[in-house]
Enzyme design. Structure first.
Site, PDB file in Angstrom:
ATOM      1  N   ARG A   1      33.478 -24.791  -1.495  1.00 34.52           N
ATOM      2  CA  ARG A   1      32.302 -24.467  -2.323  1.00 34.52           C
ATOM      3  C   ARG A   1      32.652 -23.409  -3.380  1.00 34.52           C
ATOM      4  O   ARG A   1      33.663 -22.716  -3.246  1.00 34.52           O
ATOM      5  CB  ARG A   1      31.181 -23.942  -1.424  1.00 34.52           C
ATOM      6  CG  ARG A   1      30.693 -25.052  -0.528  1.00 34.52           C
ATOM      7  CD  ARG A   1      29.347 -24.782   0.038  1.00 34.52           C
ATOM      8  NE  ARG A   1      28.918 -25.985   0.723  1.00 34.52           N
ATOM      9  CZ  ARG A   1      27.667 -26.271   1.028  1.00 34.52           C
ATOM     10  NH1 ARG A   1      26.706 -25.420   0.737  1.00 34.52           N
ATOM     11  NH2 ARG A   1      27.358 -27.393   1.626  1.00 34.52           N
TER      12      ARG A   1
ATOM     13  N   ASP B   1      21.259 -28.179   7.501  1.00 39.90           N
ATOM     14  CA  ASP B   1      21.558 -28.674   6.157  1.00 39.90           C
ATOM     15  C   ASP B   1      20.302 -28.670   5.285  1.00 39.90           C
ATOM     16  O   ASP B   1      19.188 -28.815   5.796  1.00 39.90           O
ATOM     17  CB  ASP B   1      22.130 -30.098   6.272  1.00 39.90           C
ATOM     18  CG  ASP B   1      22.839 -30.538   5.002  1.00 39.90           C
ATOM     19  OD1 ASP B   1      23.117 -29.680   4.139  1.00 39.90           O
ATOM     20  OD2 ASP B   1      23.111 -31.740   4.868  1.00 39.90           O
TER      21      ASP B   1
ATOM     22  N   HIS C   1      19.933 -20.276   0.943  1.00 39.17           N
ATOM     23  CA  HIS C   1      20.681 -19.744   2.094  1.00 39.17           C
ATOM     24  C   HIS C   1      19.979 -18.520   2.690  1.00 39.17           C
ATOM     25  O   HIS C   1      19.990 -18.325   3.902  1.00 39.17           O
ATOM     26  CB  HIS C   1      22.115 -19.399   1.687  1.00 39.17           C
ATOM     27  CG  HIS C   1      22.927 -20.600   1.329  1.00 39.17           C
ATOM     28  ND1 HIS C   1      22.955 -21.737   2.101  1.00 39.17           N
ATOM     29  CD2 HIS C   1      23.735 -20.853   0.258  1.00 39.17           C
ATOM     30  CE1 HIS C   1      23.756 -22.639   1.544  1.00 39.17           C
ATOM     31  NE2 HIS C   1      24.231 -22.133   0.420  1.00 39.17           N
TER      32      HIS C   1
ATOM     33  N   LEU D   1      19.375 -16.529  26.559  1.00 39.58           N
ATOM     34  CA  LEU D   1      19.719 -17.580  25.591  1.00 39.58           C
ATOM     35  C   LEU D   1      21.131 -17.307  25.085  1.00 39.58           C
ATOM     36  O   LEU D   1      21.441 -16.197  24.657  1.00 39.58           O
ATOM     37  CB  LEU D   1      18.736 -17.574  24.414  1.00 39.58           C
ATOM     38  CG  LEU D   1      19.079 -18.550  23.276  1.00 39.58           C
ATOM     39  CD1 LEU D   1      18.835 -19.993  23.685  1.00 39.58           C
ATOM     40  CD2 LEU D   1      18.285 -18.255  22.022  1.00 39.58           C
TER      41      LEU D   1
HETATM   42  C1  FPP Z   1      23.910 -26.297   4.442  1.00 36.65           C
HETATM   43  O1  FPP Z   1      23.017 -26.352   3.351  1.00 36.65           O
HETATM   44  C2  FPP Z   1      24.002 -24.931   4.936  1.00 36.65           C
HETATM   45  C3  FPP Z   1      25.147 -24.207   4.975  1.00 36.65           C
HETATM   46  C4  FPP Z   1      26.460 -24.698   4.523  1.00 36.65           C
HETATM   47  C5  FPP Z   1      25.154 -22.850   5.474  1.00 36.65           C
HETATM   48  C6  FPP Z   1      24.179 -22.526   6.563  1.00 36.65           C
HETATM   49  C7  FPP Z   1      23.936 -21.085   6.465  1.00 36.65           C
HETATM   50  C8  FPP Z   1      22.784 -20.454   6.763  1.00 36.65           C
HETATM   51  C9  FPP Z   1      21.634 -21.132   7.351  1.00 36.65           C
HETATM   52  C10 FPP Z   1      22.622 -19.008   6.472  1.00 36.65           C
HETATM   53  C11 FPP Z   1      23.583 -18.072   7.110  1.00 36.65           C
HETATM   54  C12 FPP Z   1      23.793 -18.275   8.562  1.00 36.65           C
HETATM   55  C13 FPP Z   1      23.627 -17.343   9.519  1.00 36.65           C
HETATM   56  C14 FPP Z   1      23.982 -17.662  10.913  1.00 36.65           C
HETATM   57  C15 FPP Z   1      23.067 -16.033   9.220  1.00 36.65           C
HETATM   58  P1  FPP Z   1      23.600 -26.866   1.970  1.00 36.65           P
HETATM   59  O2  FPP Z   1      23.973 -25.699   1.158  1.00 36.65           O
HETATM   60  O3  FPP Z   1      24.707 -27.834   2.207  1.00 36.65           O
HETATM   61  O4  FPP Z   1      22.351 -27.587   1.384  1.00 36.65           O
HETATM   62  P2  FPP Z   1      22.361 -28.868   0.437  1.00 36.65           P
HETATM   63  O5  FPP Z   1      22.921 -29.992   1.251  1.00 36.65           O
HETATM   64  O6  FPP Z   1      20.923 -29.050   0.115  1.00 36.65           O
HETATM   65  O7  FPP Z   1      23.198 -28.540  -0.750  1.00 36.65           O
END
Ligand code: FPP
Length: 260
Positions: free
Chosen positions: A64, A13, A30, A124
């Site tokens: 979203r 997150d 992201h 892994l």
């Molecule tokens: C949460 O941050 C993150 C996500 C909902 C997506 C996680 C995705 C990635 C790390 C990239 C793609 C994944 C792979 C496996 C290639 P948020 O957007 O909720 O952040 P915020 O809480 O600050 O708004």
């Protein structure tokens, strides 16, 4: 004796806030987050962790904005296309859990391909939870158990029977769950599987969570006293006995102690 650690699960997150702090669009967060997945897989392998499960897209993330959803889908596809060859060579087995039927056909076929191409690896086990929800997983497991046992009633179902039908059936439960980004909740991740997991919450945003931060989380985990329902005294007398008890399929109340 340090706690044994085979399986780490991570709620990644804070990508959006990481970008906002830098006055950049959320999608840049992201992109950085996806780059960090690569780093974290390597860091976990270096730490000798055998299983890493990452929450990449929850069943609630469809709420979203459409452009953010499509950026996430694009990153997932790009990740599969760019990383699989290296995973194959590095002994990493990739699996995806969640309802993939909602994804575009191309993404579904890349997922299938990546799973097949890495199926023989075991250094892994990397599991990516995508369009995943813990409640979905438990309901699905119950339905799948019922379909596999048509003559049986619900009262015949026990914890082990249900766990065998979860999407994580052949993974051990995580001993450590890390959530970055400052929130202290599970957000419908591995609800069943984290019954006895140690929960580590950090304010670091996911793109900033690096190998040193991982080491810190592991160090914190190693200090935890894992009791699995026992007293401190019992644990001190027999520390090794606890983990095997974490998913007991037998009733734990001896008949003599039953309250009628
Ligand atoms: C949460 O941050 C993150 C996500 C909902 C997506 C996680 C995705 C990635 C790390 C990239 C793609 C994944 C792979 C496996 C290639 P948020 O957007 O909720 O952040 P915020 O809480 O600050 O708004």
């Amino acid at each position: 004796m340090a706690n044994s650690l085979q399986h780490i699960a991570i709620i990644m997150d804070g990508n959006g806030r990481w970008a906002k702090k830098r006055l950049m669009p959320r999608t840049v967060g992201h992109v950085k987050g996806a780059a960090n997945v690569r780093q974290m897989v390597k860091a976990c392998a270096d730490e000798g962790v055998s299983y890493l499960t990452l929450f990449a897209f929850s069943s609630e993330n469809w709420r979203r904005p459409p452009e953010e959803i499509s950026a996430l889908m694009g990153l997932f596809l790009q990740y599969l296309e760019s990383e699989v060859a290296e995973m194959k060579a590095a002994g990493i087995r990739l699996r995806v859990i969640g309802d993939r039927s909602a994804f575009a056909p191309l993404l579904q076929s890349r997922i299938d391909q990546a799973e097949q191409e890495t199926a023989h690896n075991s250094r892994l086990h990397l599991t990516i939870a995508a369009n995943y929800g813990g409640q979905w997983d438990v309901l699905n497991a119950m339905r799948s158990w019922q379909a596999a046992n048509p003559g049986k009633q619900l009262q015949d179902l026990d914890a082990g029977g249900l766990a065998a039908h979860l999407s994580t059936a052949d993974l051990p439960d995580p001993e450590l769950l890390i959530r970055t980004g400052g929130e202290s909740r599970i957000s419908n991740f591995l609800l069943w599987q984290t019954a006895y997991t140690e929960l580590y919450f950090t304010d670091a945003f996911w793109p900033d969570f690096d190998a040193a931060a991982l080491k810190q989380a592991i160090h914190w985990f190693e200090q935890r006293v894992r009791r699995f329902g026992r007293t401190d005294e019992q644990v001190s007398a027999n520390p090794a006995a606890a983990p095997g008890e974490q998913l007991s399929t037998a009733p734990l109340v001896p008949p003599a102690f039953k309250i009628s």
